[in-house]
Write an enzyme that holds these catalytic residues in place. Structure first.
Site, PDB file in Angstrom:
ATOM      1  N   GLY A  46      28.319  27.632 -57.748  1.00 45.02           N
ATOM      2  CA  GLY A  46      27.817  28.980 -58.028  1.00 45.02           C
ATOM      3  C   GLY A  46      26.364  28.998 -57.627  1.00 45.02           C
ATOM      4  CD  GLU A  47      22.235  30.552 -56.191  1.00 46.60           C
ATOM      5  OE1 GLU A  47      23.153  30.872 -55.413  1.00 46.60           O
ATOM      6  OE2 GLU A  47      21.302  29.805 -55.859  1.00 46.60           O
ATOM      7  CB  SER A  48      21.869  25.250 -59.445  1.00 48.54           C
ATOM      8  OG  SER A  48      20.834  25.487 -58.510  1.00 48.54           O
ATOM      9  CB  CYS A  77      28.434  23.122 -54.945  1.00 50.67           C
ATOM     10  SG  CYS A  77      27.446  23.771 -53.595  1.00 50.67           S
ATOM     11  NE  ARG A 103      18.988  25.519 -55.664  1.00 48.94           N
ATOM     12  CZ  ARG A 103      18.514  26.672 -56.121  1.00 48.94           C
ATOM     13  NH1 ARG A 103      17.348  26.712 -56.734  1.00 48.94           N
ATOM     14  NH2 ARG A 103      19.203  27.768 -55.958  1.00 48.94           N
ATOM     15  CB  ILE A 137      30.022  27.195 -49.870  1.00 46.12           C
ATOM     16  CG1 ILE A 137      31.479  27.137 -49.394  1.00 46.12           C
ATOM     17  CG2 ILE A 137      29.512  28.637 -49.872  1.00 46.12           C
ATOM     18  CD1 ILE A 137      32.464  27.762 -50.361  1.00 46.12           C
ATOM     19  NE  ARG A 138      24.027  30.412 -50.612  1.00 50.04           N
ATOM     20  CZ  ARG A 138      23.187  30.413 -51.650  1.00 50.04           C
ATOM     21  NH1 ARG A 138      21.948  30.055 -51.496  1.00 50.04           N
ATOM     22  NH2 ARG A 138      23.598  30.805 -52.823  1.00 50.04           N
ATOM     23  CG  HIS A 174      32.714  24.333 -53.358  1.00 44.43           C
ATOM     24  ND1 HIS A 174      32.424  24.900 -54.584  1.00 44.43           N
ATOM     25  CD2 HIS A 174      31.612  24.503 -52.598  1.00 44.43           C
ATOM     26  CE1 HIS A 174      31.205  25.394 -54.571  1.00 44.43           C
ATOM     27  NE2 HIS A 174      30.688  25.168 -53.378  1.00 44.43           N
ATOM     28  CD  GLU A 176      35.326  24.050 -56.612  1.00 41.67           C
ATOM     29  OE1 GLU A 176      35.417  22.835 -56.363  1.00 41.67           O
ATOM     30  OE2 GLU A 176      34.271  24.696 -56.500  1.00 41.67           O
TER      31      GLU A 176
HETATM   32  N1  GLN Z   1      23.129  27.118 -53.073  1.00 44.12           N
HETATM   33  C1  GLN Z   1      23.567  27.045 -54.440  1.00 44.12           C
HETATM   34  C2  GLN Z   1      22.451  26.506 -55.340  1.00 44.12           C
HETATM   35  O1  GLN Z   1      21.446  26.100 -54.862  1.00 44.12           O
HETATM   36  C3  GLN Z   1      24.797  26.178 -54.567  1.00 44.12           C
HETATM   37  C4  GLN Z   1      25.932  26.770 -53.757  1.00 44.12           C
HETATM   38  C5  GLN Z   1      27.284  26.472 -54.294  1.00 44.12           C
HETATM   39  O2  GLN Z   1      27.459  26.094 -55.444  1.00 44.12           O
HETATM   40  N2  GLN Z   1      28.261  26.698 -53.451  1.00 44.12           N
HETATM   41  O3  GLN Z   1      22.585  26.509 -56.523  1.00 44.12           O
END
Ligand code: GLN
Length: 192
Positions: A46-48, A77, A103, A137-138, A174, A176
């Site tokens: 997600g977004e940390s 992630c 990140r 993913i990112r 990921h 999942e």
């Molecule tokens: N870019 C997100 C972060 O820095 C992590 C991306 C992800 O969980 N797919 O938190």
């Protein structure tokens, strides 16, 4: 066995359905009291920064740190970032794993990619010989591991994307979001 999935933000539903496929009892965790009785915990992607802020707001930081002293936790992630000790930015971290993380190290959303990884421990634990097809993913990279943390997998140019420290696991990618259940099985093998 009952495994919790931190459900503050991110793709927790995908982890839950993977665990259900493996016949494991699950719990969505949003409150400290929901950690009780769990054998392990997954922190999703997600977004940390968001996961961290919500964990602070829900008084989950200390309960999660305590949980990780005794029980297995796996961060994927953003979850891996949240487990780490150092991201060279100011954001809430559990600091449970001796890993330093960068990140978004592979670039922006458009630079998301997939890669086959040789993960010897995974092959051994799941009695398989196939490489692991990982979805990034990112994604962060694990810049370095120290102390008791060890490298589990790296991309072909050597950058670390999975690490383990006893019952704690961190992956930049990921599992999942794939149909391959081996990483979830591997995590379950770390649960006492
Ligand atoms: N870019 C997100 C972060 O820095 C992590 C991306 C992800 O969980 N797919 O938190």
């Amino acid at each position: 066995m009952k495994i919790g999935v931190l459900a503050l933000q991110g793709d927790f539903a995908e982890h839950i359905s993977m665990l259900k496929q493996l016949g494991v009892e699950t719990e969505e965790v949003r409150l400290p009291s929901q950690l009780k009785g769990l054998d392990g915990l997954i922190i999703p992607g997600g977004e940390s920064t968001t996961i961290g802020k919500l964990a602070v707001a829900y008084n989950l930081m200390d309960p999660l740190k305590e949980f990780g002293q005794r029980r297995a936790i796996w961060g994927t992630c953003a979850g891996a970032i949240f487990l780490s000790k150092d991201v060279r930015r100011d954001q809430p971290l559990l600091g449970l794993m001796d890993i330093k993380v960068e990140r978004n190290a592979f670039g922006r959303q458009v630079d998301s990619f997939e890669e086959d990884l040789d993960v010897p421990e995974l092959k051994q634990a799941t009695h398989s010989s196939e490489d692991y097809h990982a979805v990034f993913i990112r994604a962060p990279i694990i810049e370095s591991v120290s102390g008791d943390a060890k490298v589990l997998a790296a991309v072909p140019d050597g950058r670390i994307v999975a690490a383990q420290q006893g019952h704690l696991l961190a992956t930049s990618f990921h599992p999942e979001l794939t149909n391959d259940t081996r990483f979830h099985e591997y995590f379950l093998s770390l649960v006492d």
